[in-house]
Design a protein around this motif. Structure first.
Motif, PDB file in Angstrom:
ATOM      1  N   ASN A 255       1.113  -0.995   0.119  1.00  0.00           N
ATOM      2  CA  ASN A 255      -0.569   0.460  -0.359  1.00  0.00           C
ATOM      3  C   ASN A 255       0.824   0.797   0.232  1.00  0.00           C
ATOM      4  OD1 ASN A 255      -1.386  -2.758   1.827  1.00  0.00           O
ATOM      5  ND2 ASN A 255      -3.293  -1.212   0.950  1.00  0.00           N
ATOM      6  N   THR A 256       1.425   1.355   0.313  1.00  0.00           N
ATOM      7  CA  THR A 256       2.223   2.599   1.186  1.00  0.00           C
ATOM      8  C   THR A 256       3.656   2.588  -0.904  1.00  0.00           C
ATOM      9  OG1 THR A 256       3.468   1.655   2.912  1.00  0.00           O
ATOM     10  CG2 THR A 256       4.812   3.458   1.726  1.00  0.00           C
ATOM     11  N   ILE A 257       4.145   1.893  -1.280  1.00  0.00           N
ATOM     12  CA  ILE A 257       4.626   1.767  -2.718  1.00  0.00           C
ATOM     13  C   ILE A 257       3.420   2.584  -3.737  1.00  0.00           C
ATOM     14  CG2 ILE A 257       5.389   0.874  -4.664  1.00  0.00           C
ATOM     15  CD1 ILE A 257       6.297  -1.977  -2.127  1.00  0.00           C
ATOM     16  N   THR A 258       1.879   2.045  -3.259  1.00  0.00           N
ATOM     17  CA  THR A 258       1.074   2.535  -4.215  1.00  0.00           C
ATOM     18  C   THR A 258       0.958   4.503  -4.196  1.00  0.00           C
ATOM     19  OG1 THR A 258      -0.591   0.703  -4.078  1.00  0.00           O
ATOM     20  CG2 THR A 258      -0.951   3.043  -4.308  1.00  0.00           C
ATOM     21  N   ALA A 259       1.221   4.429  -2.472  1.00  0.00           N
ATOM     22  CA  ALA A 259       0.978   5.978  -2.459  1.00  0.00           C
ATOM     23  C   ALA A 259       1.933   6.981  -3.301  1.00  0.00           C
ATOM     24  CB  ALA A 259       1.095   6.220  -0.812  1.00  0.00           C
TER      25      ALA A 259
ATOM     26  N   LEU B 169       8.909   7.120   2.602  1.00  0.00           N
ATOM     27  CA  LEU B 169       7.923   6.612   3.580  1.00  0.00           C
ATOM     28  C   LEU B 169       7.851   5.505   3.873  1.00  0.00           C
ATOM     29  CD1 LEU B 169       6.196   8.947   0.843  1.00  0.00           C
ATOM     30  CD2 LEU B 169       5.083   7.197  -0.160  1.00  0.00           C
ATOM     31  N   PHE B 170       7.254   5.376   5.063  1.00  0.00           N
ATOM     32  CA  PHE B 170       7.171   4.297   5.964  1.00  0.00           C
ATOM     33  C   PHE B 170       5.275   4.030   6.440  1.00  0.00           C
ATOM     34  CE2 PHE B 170      10.613   6.533   7.557  1.00  0.00           C
ATOM     35  CZ  PHE B 170      10.985   5.646   7.500  1.00  0.00           C
ATOM     36  N   ALA B 171       5.119   2.722   6.470  1.00  0.00           N
ATOM     37  CA  ALA B 171       3.756   2.641   6.889  1.00  0.00           C
ATOM     38  C   ALA B 171       3.342   2.619   7.600  1.00  0.00           C
ATOM     39  CB  ALA B 171       3.572   0.896   6.655  1.00  0.00           C
ATOM     40  N   ALA B 172       1.947   2.946   8.495  1.00  0.00           N
ATOM     41  CA  ALA B 172       1.719   3.404   9.822  1.00  0.00           C
ATOM     42  C   ALA B 172       1.547   2.050  10.067  1.00  0.00           C
ATOM     43  CB  ALA B 172       1.002   4.578   9.366  1.00  0.00           C
TER      44      ALA B 172
ATOM     45  N   SER C 187       1.991  12.433   9.232  1.00  0.00           N
ATOM     46  CA  SER C 187       1.664  11.724   9.597  1.00  0.00           C
ATOM     47  C   SER C 187       0.501  11.123   9.677  1.00  0.00           C
ATOM     48  CB  SER C 187       1.703  11.257  11.436  1.00  0.00           C
ATOM     49  OG  SER C 187       2.749  11.628  12.003  1.00  0.00           O
ATOM     50  N   ASP C 188       0.096   9.648   8.664  1.00  0.00           N
ATOM     51  CA  ASP C 188      -0.639   8.864   8.914  1.00  0.00           C
ATOM     52  C   ASP C 188      -1.483   9.756   7.331  1.00  0.00           C
ATOM     53  OD1 ASP C 188      -1.664   6.891  10.204  1.00  0.00           O
ATOM     54  OD2 ASP C 188      -3.361   7.934  11.563  1.00  0.00           O
ATOM     55  N   MET C 189      -0.603  10.300   6.179  1.00  0.00           N
ATOM     56  CA  MET C 189      -1.373  10.579   5.368  1.00  0.00           C
ATOM     57  C   MET C 189      -1.925   9.598   5.211  1.00  0.00           C
ATOM     58  SD  MET C 189      -0.416  10.809   2.006  1.00  0.00           S
ATOM     59  CE  MET C 189       0.906  10.056   1.411  1.00  0.00           C
ATOM     60  N   THR C 190      -2.905  10.188   3.402  1.00  0.00           N
ATOM     61  CA  THR C 190      -4.314   8.979   3.493  1.00  0.00           C
ATOM     62  C   THR C 190      -4.442   9.608   1.904  1.00  0.00           C
ATOM     63  OG1 THR C 190      -6.009  10.785   4.047  1.00  0.00           O
ATOM     64  CG2 THR C 190      -5.983   8.939   5.735  1.00  0.00           C
TER      65      THR C 190
ATOM     66  N   LYS D 285      10.570  14.913   2.750  1.00  0.00           N
ATOM     67  CA  LYS D 285       9.629  14.993   3.198  1.00  0.00           C
ATOM     68  C   LYS D 285       9.771  13.649   4.330  1.00  0.00           C
ATOM     69  CE  LYS D 285       7.938  18.691   0.292  1.00  0.00           C
ATOM     70  NZ  LYS D 285       9.010  18.417   0.131  1.00  0.00           N
ATOM     71  N   VAL D 286       9.919  13.334   5.535  1.00  0.00           N
ATOM     72  CA  VAL D 286       9.208  12.257   5.866  1.00  0.00           C
ATOM     73  C   VAL D 286       7.896  11.937   5.704  1.00  0.00           C
ATOM     74  CG1 VAL D 286       9.642  10.646   8.090  1.00  0.00           C
ATOM     75  CG2 VAL D 286      11.980  11.734   6.788  1.00  0.00           C
ATOM     76  N   ILE D 287       7.290  10.756   5.649  1.00  0.00           N
ATOM     77  CA  ILE D 287       5.174  10.554   5.524  1.00  0.00           C
ATOM     78  C   ILE D 287       5.455   9.195   6.251  1.00  0.00           C
ATOM     79  CG2 ILE D 287       3.461  10.631   4.346  1.00  0.00           C
ATOM     80  CD1 ILE D 287       5.327  12.332   2.341  1.00  0.00           C
ATOM     81  N   THR D 288       4.519   8.649   7.261  1.00  0.00           N
ATOM     82  CA  THR D 288       4.174   7.833   7.176  1.00  0.00           C
ATOM     83  C   THR D 288       2.394   7.392   6.056  1.00  0.00           C
ATOM     84  OG1 THR D 288       2.460   8.417   8.851  1.00  0.00           O
ATOM     85  CG2 THR D 288       4.695   7.247   9.470  1.00  0.00           C
ATOM     86  N   VAL D 289       2.194   5.978   6.265  1.00  0.00           N
ATOM     87  CA  VAL D 289       1.501   6.257   5.035  1.00  0.00           C
ATOM     88  C   VAL D 289      -0.010   5.136   5.917  1.00  0.00           C
ATOM     89  CG1 VAL D 289       0.706   5.582   3.070  1.00  0.00           C
ATOM     90  CG2 VAL D 289       2.584   6.958   3.125  1.00  0.00           C
ATOM     91  N   ARG D 290      -0.969   5.942   5.625  1.00  0.00           N
ATOM     92  CA  ARG D 290      -2.165   5.409   6.246  1.00  0.00           C
ATOM     93  C   ARG D 290      -2.688   3.928   5.121  1.00  0.00           C
ATOM     94  NH1 ARG D 290      -7.828   6.681   9.951  1.00  0.00           N
ATOM     95  NH2 ARG D 290      -5.969   7.344  11.372  1.00  0.00           N
ATOM     96  N   SER D 291      -2.252   2.733   5.315  1.00  0.00           N
ATOM     97  CA  SER D 291      -2.568   1.872   4.590  1.00  0.00           C
ATOM     98  C   SER D 291      -3.998   1.664   3.781  1.00  0.00           C
ATOM     99  CB  SER D 291      -1.710   0.550   5.084  1.00  0.00           C
ATOM    100  OG  SER D 291      -2.623  -0.248   6.132  1.00  0.00           O
ATOM    101  N   THR D 292      -5.141   1.552   4.831  1.00  0.00           N
ATOM    102  CA  THR D 292      -6.516   1.400   4.059  1.00  0.00           C
ATOM    103  C   THR D 292      -6.539   2.752   3.545  1.00  0.00           C
ATOM    104  OG1 THR D 292      -6.787   2.774   6.466  1.00  0.00           O
ATOM    105  CG2 THR D 292      -6.718   0.335   6.401  1.00  0.00           C
ATOM    106  N   ALA D 293      -6.011   3.286   2.869  1.00  0.00           N
ATOM    107  CA  ALA D 293      -6.245   4.657   2.544  1.00  0.00           C
ATOM    108  C   ALA D 293      -5.901   4.187   1.196  1.00  0.00           C
ATOM    109  CB  ALA D 293      -6.019   6.038   2.664  1.00  0.00           C
TER     110      ALA D 293
END
Length: 311
Positions: free
Chosen positions: A20-24, A88-91, A112-115, A143-151
């Motif tokens: 999911n993080t790769i998609t983001a 990017l990291f998974a949240a 954090s929790d980027m959607t 830019k350091v970002i955690t990604v909400r995988s469900t989004a």
């Protein structure tokens, strides 16, 4: 402009949240590179190279990285950071452990929790337990970002040749933190954050015995993961790693069945993105009905066994 995705894995398998993080990352423009840090984790690097949208995999192999100790992984990420505009990291628990350390080392803010990706420097993230969406613009060079995988949907396998795998040397790590051991709960059911079907119980079940007696047969029939509300976990009906909600796990399965859960905002924040939500509650005013696709106003001790029998 390139993006570095930090892979999450167990040294054998790539964890679903990374896809999911790769998609983001692919929505940011530019190349997507994946960093795999671990020990004897060549299989993970190979799997990452076969994901659509990945241009390169960087593999760092060292025994100090075997257990993803946050300080050690942070050192590897910081050593590579200057070549990237986004990291990017998974949240997940692991991503939330490492990302702030990386941001602090780079002296940049963390998103954090980027959607949603609006542009390479502008993003959306939920606030107030998901009741409001904040639009955040970052002027930081990295830019350091955690990604909400469900989004984001999971990235699919690539139809093209696998990406190149580059080996990088491990950097020296601090002796301040060392891996001592793990106590890992064994579970034959699907992992909660990756399950396609989840059945969750709330405080209305009344006890751990009733929780297991009512919810486990339903989960067995559906091949589902088992979740619980915070109230049920706090009361000792279910273990902590079953908790769904803002302070638990954020899930978005194909089917979410909530039995005896009133629908406090903390819980809704963790499951309202599920594709189909079924609520069973004898209180017609329960907030869970406001997000449910199907609502059954009934006593769960009658309705759930009848559902199990019908299945």
């Amino acid at each position: 402009m390139s993006t570095l995705v930090i892979a999450e894995h167990d040294n054998t398998h790539l964890k679903p949240a990374t896809l999911n993080t790769i998609t983001a990352a692919s929505q940011l423009g530019g190349e997507v590179h994946v960093l795999v840090t671990g020990f004897n984790a060549a299989a993970v690097g190979t799997a990452a190279a076969q994901v659509a949208g990945v241009a390169k995999v960087i593999h760092v192999d060292a025994d100090t990285l075997a257990h993803a100790v946050a300080e050690n992984v942070t050192a590897q990420v910081v050593a590579l950071a200057s070549a990237y505009s986004h990291i990017l990291f998974a949240a997940t628990a692991s991503g939330k452990n490492i990302a702030p350390r990386v941001a602090a080392k780079l002296d940049v803010g963390q998103i954090s929790d980027m959607t949603k990706v609006i542009s390479p420097d502008t993003f959306e993230r939920p606030i107030y337990a998901g009741n409001a969406i904040a639009t955040v613009q970052s002027l930081d060079a990295i830019k350091v970002i955690t990604v909400r995988s469900t989004a984001f949907d999971a990235a699919a396998p690539s139809a093209q040749a696998p990406a190149a795998i580059q080996t990088a040397a491990p950097v020296a790590v601090s002796a301040g933190s060392t891996y001592v051991g793990s106590e890992i709960a064994k579970n034959d059911r699907p992992e909660l954050t990756a399950a396609k079907i989840i059945v969750s119980g709330g405080r209305a079940l009344g006890s751990q015995e009733k929780f297991n007696e009512v919810m486990i047969p339903l989960a067995d029939k559906l091949g589902a993961a088992v979740g619980a509300s915070r109230a049920a976990v706090d009361a000792g009906y279910a273990p902590n790693d079953w908790q769904v909600g803002q302070t638990g796990k954020i899930v978005a399965p194909q089917l979410y069945i909530a039995a005896g859960i009133s629908g406090a905002i903390q819980h809704l924040a963790g499951m309202k993105d599920s594709k189909v939500i079924v609520a069973i509650n004898k209180d017609p005013e329960a907030p869970i009905f406001s997000v449910a696709d199907y609502g059954l106003e009934a006593d769960l001790f009658t309705a759930v066994p009848e559902l199990v029998a019908a299945l």
